[in-house]
Write a protein that holds these residues in place. Structure first.
Motif, PDB file in Angstrom:
ATOM      1  N   MET A 111     -27.275 -18.797  26.444  1.00  0.00           N
ATOM      2  CA  MET A 111     -27.828 -17.938  25.415  1.00  0.00           C
ATOM      3  C   MET A 111     -27.037 -18.124  24.120  1.00  0.00           C
ATOM      4  SD  MET A 111     -30.385 -15.775  26.212  1.00  0.00           S
ATOM      5  CE  MET A 111     -30.362 -14.505  25.015  1.00  0.00           C
ATOM      6  N   PRO A 112     -27.707 -18.332  23.015  1.00  0.00           N
ATOM      7  CA  PRO A 112     -26.991 -18.401  21.743  1.00  0.00           C
ATOM      8  C   PRO A 112     -26.529 -17.009  21.318  1.00  0.00           C
ATOM      9  CG  PRO A 112     -29.334 -18.572  21.374  1.00  0.00           C
ATOM     10  CD  PRO A 112     -29.133 -18.603  22.870  1.00  0.00           C
ATOM     11  N   LYS A 113     -25.547 -17.005  20.449  1.00  0.00           N
ATOM     12  CA  LYS A 113     -25.072 -15.730  19.918  1.00  0.00           C
ATOM     13  C   LYS A 113     -26.144 -15.124  19.021  1.00  0.00           C
ATOM     14  CE  LYS A 113     -21.116 -17.550  18.491  1.00  0.00           C
ATOM     15  NZ  LYS A 113     -19.838 -17.607  17.802  1.00  0.00           N
ATOM     16  N   LEU A 114     -26.190 -13.819  18.954  1.00  0.00           N
ATOM     17  CA  LEU A 114     -27.153 -13.114  18.121  1.00  0.00           C
ATOM     18  C   LEU A 114     -26.484 -12.684  16.834  1.00  0.00           C
ATOM     19  CD1 LEU A 114     -28.723 -10.856  20.863  1.00  0.00           C
ATOM     20  CD2 LEU A 114     -29.693 -12.915  19.879  1.00  0.00           C
ATOM     21  N   LYS A 115     -27.216 -12.746  15.742  1.00  0.00           N
ATOM     22  CA  LYS A 115     -26.659 -12.337  14.457  1.00  0.00           C
ATOM     23  C   LYS A 115     -26.836 -10.846  14.243  1.00  0.00           C
ATOM     24  CE  LYS A 115     -26.610 -16.486  11.730  1.00  0.00           C
ATOM     25  NZ  LYS A 115     -26.856 -17.019  10.396  1.00  0.00           N
ATOM     26  N   THR A 116     -25.827 -10.255  13.630  1.00  0.00           N
ATOM     27  CA  THR A 116     -25.861  -8.839  13.267  1.00  0.00           C
ATOM     28  C   THR A 116     -26.388  -8.708  11.851  1.00  0.00           C
ATOM     29  OG1 THR A 116     -24.002  -8.285  14.695  1.00  0.00           O
ATOM     30  CG2 THR A 116     -24.416  -6.827  12.849  1.00  0.00           C
ATOM     31  N   ARG A 117     -27.274  -7.740  11.616  1.00  0.00           N
ATOM     32  CA  ARG A 117     -27.717  -7.437  10.248  1.00  0.00           C
ATOM     33  C   ARG A 117     -26.595  -6.679   9.566  1.00  0.00           C
ATOM     34  NH1 ARG A 117     -33.793  -7.631   9.633  1.00  0.00           N
ATOM     35  NH2 ARG A 117     -34.310  -8.903  11.431  1.00  0.00           N
ATOM     36  N   LYS A 118     -25.935  -7.317   8.595  1.00  0.00           N
ATOM     37  CA  LYS A 118     -24.752  -6.739   7.993  1.00  0.00           C
ATOM     38  C   LYS A 118     -25.062  -5.462   7.229  1.00  0.00           C
ATOM     39  CE  LYS A 118     -21.297  -9.031   8.943  1.00  0.00           C
ATOM     40  NZ  LYS A 118     -20.479  -8.573  10.072  1.00  0.00           N
ATOM     41  N   ALA A 119     -26.233  -5.364   6.621  1.00  0.00           N
ATOM     42  CA  ALA A 119     -26.585  -4.133   5.911  1.00  0.00           C
ATOM     43  C   ALA A 119     -26.666  -2.953   6.880  1.00  0.00           C
ATOM     44  CB  ALA A 119     -27.903  -4.314   5.182  1.00  0.00           C
ATOM     45  N   ALA A 120     -27.201  -3.196   8.068  1.00  0.00           N
ATOM     46  CA  ALA A 120     -27.290  -2.135   9.064  1.00  0.00           C
ATOM     47  C   ALA A 120     -25.915  -1.811   9.647  1.00  0.00           C
ATOM     48  CB  ALA A 120     -28.246  -2.552  10.181  1.00  0.00           C
ATOM     49  N   ALA A 121     -25.061  -2.813   9.768  1.00  0.00           N
ATOM     50  CA  ALA A 121     -23.731  -2.590  10.331  1.00  0.00           C
ATOM     51  C   ALA A 121     -22.913  -1.658   9.450  1.00  0.00           C
ATOM     52  CB  ALA A 121     -23.013  -3.930  10.502  1.00  0.00           C
ATOM     53  N   LYS A 122     -23.178  -1.654   8.147  1.00  0.00           N
ATOM     54  CA  LYS A 122     -22.450  -0.776   7.237  1.00  0.00           C
ATOM     55  C   LYS A 122     -22.977   0.648   7.281  1.00  0.00           C
ATOM     56  CE  LYS A 122     -21.828  -4.718   4.235  1.00  0.00           C
ATOM     57  NZ  LYS A 122     -22.275  -5.371   3.000  1.00  0.00           N
ATOM     58  N   ARG A 123     -24.164   0.864   7.838  1.00  0.00           N
ATOM     59  CA  ARG A 123     -24.809   2.175   7.751  1.00  0.00           C
ATOM     60  C   ARG A 123     -24.818   2.962   9.055  1.00  0.00           C
ATOM     61  NH1 ARG A 123     -26.986  -1.087   4.012  1.00  0.00           N
ATOM     62  NH2 ARG A 123     -27.773  -0.160   2.083  1.00  0.00           N
ATOM     63  N   PHE A 124     -24.637   2.305  10.181  1.00  0.00           N
ATOM     64  CA  PHE A 124     -24.749   2.997  11.463  1.00  0.00           C
ATOM     65  C   PHE A 124     -23.476   2.845  12.270  1.00  0.00           C
ATOM     66  CE2 PHE A 124     -29.095   1.626  10.379  1.00  0.00           C
ATOM     67  CZ  PHE A 124     -29.729   2.859  10.387  1.00  0.00           C
ATOM     68  N   GLU A 125     -23.232   3.838  13.125  1.00  0.00           N
ATOM     69  CA  GLU A 125     -22.099   3.762  14.043  1.00  0.00           C
ATOM     70  C   GLU A 125     -22.507   4.376  15.372  1.00  0.00           C
ATOM     71  OE1 GLU A 125     -19.853   7.855  12.625  1.00  0.00           O
ATOM     72  OE2 GLU A 125     -19.170   5.933  11.845  1.00  0.00           O
ATOM     73  N   ARG A 126     -21.798   4.017  16.414  1.00  0.00           N
ATOM     74  CA  ARG A 126     -22.107   4.508  17.753  1.00  0.00           C
ATOM     75  C   ARG A 126     -21.155   5.646  18.102  1.00  0.00           C
ATOM     76  NH1 ARG A 126     -25.886   2.909  21.484  1.00  0.00           N
ATOM     77  NH2 ARG A 126     -25.767   0.755  20.881  1.00  0.00           N
ATOM     78  N   THR A 127     -21.674   6.684  18.732  1.00  0.00           N
ATOM     79  CA  THR A 127     -20.842   7.801  19.156  1.00  0.00           C
ATOM     80  C   THR A 127     -20.258   7.502  20.527  1.00  0.00           C
ATOM     81  OG1 THR A 127     -22.677   8.926  20.236  1.00  0.00           O
ATOM     82  CG2 THR A 127     -22.303   9.427  17.914  1.00  0.00           C
ATOM     83  N   GLY A 128     -19.385   8.375  20.981  1.00  0.00           N
ATOM     84  CA  GLY A 128     -18.783   8.198  22.292  1.00  0.00           C
ATOM     85  C   GLY A 128     -19.788   8.292  23.417  1.00  0.00           C
ATOM     86  N   SER A 129     -20.847   9.074  23.214  1.00  0.00           N
ATOM     87  CA  SER A 129     -21.860   9.225  24.260  1.00  0.00           C
ATOM     88  C   SER A 129     -22.923   8.144  24.198  1.00  0.00           C
ATOM     89  CB  SER A 129     -22.526  10.597  24.142  1.00  0.00           C
ATOM     90  OG  SER A 129     -23.190  10.713  22.915  1.00  0.00           O
ATOM     91  N   GLY A 130     -22.841   7.241  23.209  1.00  0.00           N
ATOM     92  CA  GLY A 130     -23.768   6.124  23.136  1.00  0.00           C
ATOM     93  C   GLY A 130     -24.895   6.287  22.144  1.00  0.00           C
TER      94      GLY A 130
END
Length: 65
Positions: free
Chosen positions: A1-20
């Motif tokens: 499987m090739p690596k998947l690219k992250t959308r950098k604009a979305a990476a700056k706007r969202f975060e994951r909580t401890g509960s998922g």
């Protein structure tokens, strides 16, 4: 499987909580603040959970979140 690219604009706007869950910022906190009440501005400063239907799209944009 090739690596998947992250959308950098979305990476700056969202975060994951401890509960998922995925968290986001609220809208309407950028300008025209003089006519909004202090209570409203304080509430807009807090993070909110992404709705479960939208969370599926966010997870596609952020495969390694």
């Amino acid at each position: 499987m090739p690596k998947l690219k992250t959308r950098k604009a979305a990476a700056k706007r969202f975060e994951r909580t401890g509960s998922g869950k995925i968290r986001r910022r609220k809208a309407y906190r950028n300008h025209l603040l003089q006519h909004k009440t202090a209570t409203r501005k304080r509430r807009l400063g807090q993070k909110a959970d992404v709705h479960e239907r939208d969370a599926e799209n966010v997870e596609l944009m952020l495969p390694y979140l």
